[in-house]
Design an enzyme around this catalytic site. Structure first.
Site, PDB file in Angstrom:
ATOM      1  N   GLY A  97      -9.777 -11.291  -2.118  1.00 32.90           N
ATOM      2  CA  GLY A  97     -10.659 -12.083  -2.002  1.00 32.90           C
ATOM      3  C   GLY A  97     -10.747 -13.472  -1.234  1.00 32.90           C
ATOM      4  O   GLY A  97     -11.276 -13.770  -0.443  1.00 32.90           O
ATOM      5  N   LYS A 117      -2.805 -16.546   3.097  1.00 35.16           N
ATOM      6  CA  LYS A 117      -3.986 -16.926   1.729  1.00 35.16           C
ATOM      7  C   LYS A 117      -4.111 -17.880   2.331  1.00 35.16           C
ATOM      8  O   LYS A 117      -3.844 -18.563   2.230  1.00 35.16           O
ATOM      9  CB  LYS A 117      -2.493 -17.245   0.898  1.00 35.16           C
ATOM     10  N   ASP A 129     -15.230 -18.630  -1.909  1.00 34.57           N
ATOM     11  CA  ASP A 129     -15.466 -18.892  -1.109  1.00 34.57           C
ATOM     12  C   ASP A 129     -13.867 -18.736   0.252  1.00 34.57           C
ATOM     13  O   ASP A 129     -14.595 -18.441   1.727  1.00 34.57           O
ATOM     14  CB  ASP A 129     -14.522 -20.166  -0.472  1.00 34.57           C
ATOM     15  N   GLY A 130     -13.086 -17.405  -0.321  1.00 34.74           N
ATOM     16  CA  GLY A 130     -12.153 -17.352   0.420  1.00 34.74           C
ATOM     17  C   GLY A 130     -11.124 -18.330   0.492  1.00 34.74           C
ATOM     18  O   GLY A 130     -10.074 -18.241   1.736  1.00 34.74           O
ATOM     19  N   ARG A 180       2.692 -15.925   3.912  1.00 37.76           N
ATOM     20  CA  ARG A 180       3.141 -15.161   2.830  1.00 37.76           C
ATOM     21  C   ARG A 180       3.726 -14.301   3.689  1.00 37.76           C
ATOM     22  O   ARG A 180       3.227 -13.453   4.106  1.00 37.76           O
ATOM     23  CB  ARG A 180       2.817 -15.131   1.730  1.00 37.76           C
ATOM     24  N   ARG A 187       0.315  -4.089  -5.912  1.00 37.16           N
ATOM     25  CA  ARG A 187       0.285  -4.785  -7.331  1.00 37.16           C
ATOM     26  C   ARG A 187       0.118  -3.084  -8.293  1.00 37.16           C
ATOM     27  O   ARG A 187      -0.595  -2.080  -7.526  1.00 37.16           O
ATOM     28  CB  ARG A 187      -0.712  -5.665  -7.473  1.00 37.16           C
ATOM     29  N   ASP A 256      -3.024  -7.692 -11.701  1.00 30.01           N
ATOM     30  CA  ASP A 256      -3.524  -7.699 -10.108  1.00 30.01           C
ATOM     31  C   ASP A 256      -2.628  -8.463  -9.413  1.00 30.01           C
ATOM     32  O   ASP A 256      -2.467  -8.765  -8.807  1.00 30.01           O
ATOM     33  CB  ASP A 256      -5.226  -7.642 -10.109  1.00 30.01           C
TER      34      ASP A 256
END
Length: 500
Positions: A97, A117, A129-130, A180, A187, A256
């Site tokens: 997201g 991220k 809002d991401g 990252r 996951r 997750d």
């Protein structure tokens, strides 16, 4: 520093294996560019992992690439879809997201995925809002690299970029992006997504992809899905033993947020123990205490059970016949002995013991009980225990003074000294070994908070200075002794939550 590899990596260096799975697994889209970006911190060590030059950040378009303004040729940005259990409840479709996989690049250590991220909205952002805020991004950047320096499997952090863009959480903050790095960000929730939605052909495709690229040895098994489950179970058990030994609390162990590679993934409301407290809850949002420090091994097993359920369609007939369920349970049952064996080995090293004796488990348990009852600091106690002397007249005041009831510690110390003498322990040699496994420096919440406050006030150099200390957690670094001291009183008022 120079590198023999061309930089930026040419288009052919980007292998982008996940992108070969097809559109059922992800959505391709560009990042939402971070306005007016500036460097906050960079990790030369992570750049070295990629085979990139230490001055990667001096590359003219590096800031633009890692803030989402552009891409290098060969990158293929995408957000993956997954589902999962959050706080024990099925949450349905989740996905990246606010994360975006820029691409997967070939490196001297094998292919590595690079992910942003905080890169903006994706189809999986739901009502979000991401974005990520500077506060949480500093914490993730520092802890990713600190955990690596501690020898604990983790995703890495390449760089951190800030922006004046306002982001509203509990208050208005500024936005940031962390780049990252990991061999894979797969996951438990990726497998749950396709199993729970009945997309079994896609589930098998994902499984075959995972074996091919990350678990090739499992292919040789007569039951590859069971071999995969066993490997993930054992990696997870090993990871949890290391978390517990160093006093690390993840804070939000949803399925997750669990890596199939056994990496520490998604640094949200994490924390390191100050006072040793088995019931410590580091996540202010965790009102039930589900993810308390002492509960983490059990929660890891619960998450593995959820993964096992997702793998049922890949075992035998795929119908979950009783015999097949028993075989699945047998693989999950390897968690406890793996966790216990790894825990025993870690604490044997932390106490400086060269051999294992049956009574060692009691010795460790009694020490932790004393630490709990007297609220002795987890990191400082174990570090000072490394100075322990077996000399008959030794008082060992440096560690003894950490306990409210020193006579109780004295009784334990007598048993510990006798155990050391029984195996012919030489103080100087043992002390050196213990200094190499009991860190002096960990990323306590108050240290992160001080770096955050400085960065929010414009002094981003504070983050880089703290990183350098955390990259050498076992070294004395006397010039930084203050960073290894007891937390100040105000540290107890700090709260971290799922909001970032």
């Amino acid at each position: 520093m120079t590198t023999s590899r061309p930089f930026p990596p040419p288009a052919e260096a980007w292998c982008n294996r996940f992108a070969t799975l097809g559109l059922a697994f992800f959505t391709e889209l560009p990042a939402q560019a971070l306005p007016n970006p500036h460097w906050v911190a960079t990790s030369d060590a992570c750049a070295t992992l990629l085979g990139w030059p230490a001055d990667t950040w001096a590359t003219p378009d590096a800031l633009a690439v890692f803030s989402g303004h552009t891409t290098w040729p060969g990158m293929r940005p995408l957000a993956s879809v997954y589902s999962g259990h959050q706080f024990g409840q099925w949450a349905g479709r989740l996905g990246d997201g606010r994360a975006l996989l820029l691409g997967e690049v070939d490196t001297p250590h094998g292919p590595q995925e690079i992910q942003l991220k905080g890169a903006g909205r994706t189809p999986y952002s739901r009502m979000g809002d991401g974005r990520a805020v500077l506060r949480s991004s500093i914490r993730e950047f520092l802890c990713s690299e600190a955990m690596h320096a501690l020898g604990i499997p983790t995703t890495r952090a390449l760089c951190l970029i800030g922006s004046p863009e306002p982001v509203r959480r509990e208050r208005v903050e500024t936005a940031a992006v962390v780049a990252r790095v990991a061999p894979s960000f797969l996951r438990f929730g990726h497998f749950e997504h396709f199993a729970h939605s009945g997309q079994h052909a896609a589930l098998r495709q994902l499984f075959e992809f995972t074996l091919t690229h990350h678990f090739p040895a499992c292919r040789d098994s007569d039951a590859p899905a069971l071999a995969f489950l066993r490997e993930v179970t054992q990696r997870t058990a090993d990871l949890l033993a290391q978390w517990q030994a160093v006093g690390f609390c993840h804070g939000v162990m949803n399925t997750d947020n669990m890596s199939v590679l056994g990496l520490t993934l998604d640094y949200g409301p994490f924390g390191f123990l100050d006072a040793h407290d088995p019931e410590h809850i580091c996540n202010h949002s965790d009102t039930s205490g589900r993810y308390a420090y002492a509960h983490q091994p059990h929660i890891a097993w619960w998450n593995l059970y959820a993964l096992a359920q997702a793998l049922v369609p890949l075992v035998g007939s795929g119908e979950g016949e009783p015999a097949e369920v028993e075989r699945i349970r047998a693989e999950l049952d390897t968690f406890s002995p793996t966790f216990e064996a790894r825990t025993r080995a870690l604490w044997q090293a932390k106490l400086g013991l060269r051999t294992h004796q049956a009574e060692d488990r009691t010795l460790v348990r009694e020490l932790l009980t004393l630490m709990t009852q007297d609220r002795a600091d987890h990191t400082i106690t174990l570090r000072r225990l490394g100075e322990f002397s077996t000399a008959p007249d030794a008082r060992n005041d440096r560690v003894r003074d950490l306990f409210l009831r020193p006579e109780a510690f004295d009784a334990w110390a007598q048993r510990y000294a006798a155990r050391l003498c029984a195996e012919g322990s030489v103080d100087a040699e043992r002390q050196a070994r213990m200094a190499g496994v009991n860190p002096k420096y960990v990323l306590r919440n108050h240290l992160a908070e001080e770096a955050i406050v400085a960065a929010e006030a414009g002094d981003v150099s504070a983050v880089q200075r703290l990183l350098k200390v955390l990259q050498r957690p076992f070294d004395e670094q006397p010039e930084h002794d203050a960073l290894a001291g007891f937390p100040p009183d105000w540290a107890g008022q700090l709260q971290v939550s799922c909001s970032s």
